[in-house]
Motif scaffolding. Sequence first.
Motif: not given
Length: 198
Positions: A18, A38-41, A44
């Motif tokens: 990630i 979005s989706g880059l962590g 998280t």
Amino acid sequence: MLKGEQLSFRYERNKPWIFRDFSIEVSSGEILGLSGASGLGKTTLGKILAGYIQPTKGHVTVEEQPLPRRGYFPVQLIFQNPELAMNPRWRIGKILQEGQAPSPELLQALSIHPSWLNRFPHELSGGELQRVAVARSLGLRTRYLIADEMTAMLDANTQALIWRAVIDYARQIGIGILVISHDNPLLKRLCHRILTLQ
């Protein structure tokens, strides 16, 4: 200072990373923005800094100490959807007592009415419930706050009320804040620095 040093994360051993070797620092009293697609962590990373999940590599320290394993965490994380972070069987009064009772001044600044304390989460609107989530997170032992799209789903008036209360309280106590958001105008208004993930 809240520090994440050389953080790397992936969900399974043979899955893509990630992010890798990512370091971040939030100073006491600082408001740091974190933006990016979005989706880059981003979420998280917020969970790792708050101790919800462990990094695959690297470590997190708060004022040069490892995150505690139990008890009240000095790093509090507020999600976009507050109903997912609350026990639906508990009344609001008990939810506010879960970590450490917020000050009456903070409850007033967030316009949390005494009548709400005997209600259940489903009896409040999304904006009202998010104000409760913010109040619960800002106990006297909170040193850092991670706001992950905290007001993204709220109307402009509720957004302004929440951010005004949070910023005023953070200044009084010296809390550091990491603001995770896609709203770049908001980040520019609030933050001392902005990091953009690519």
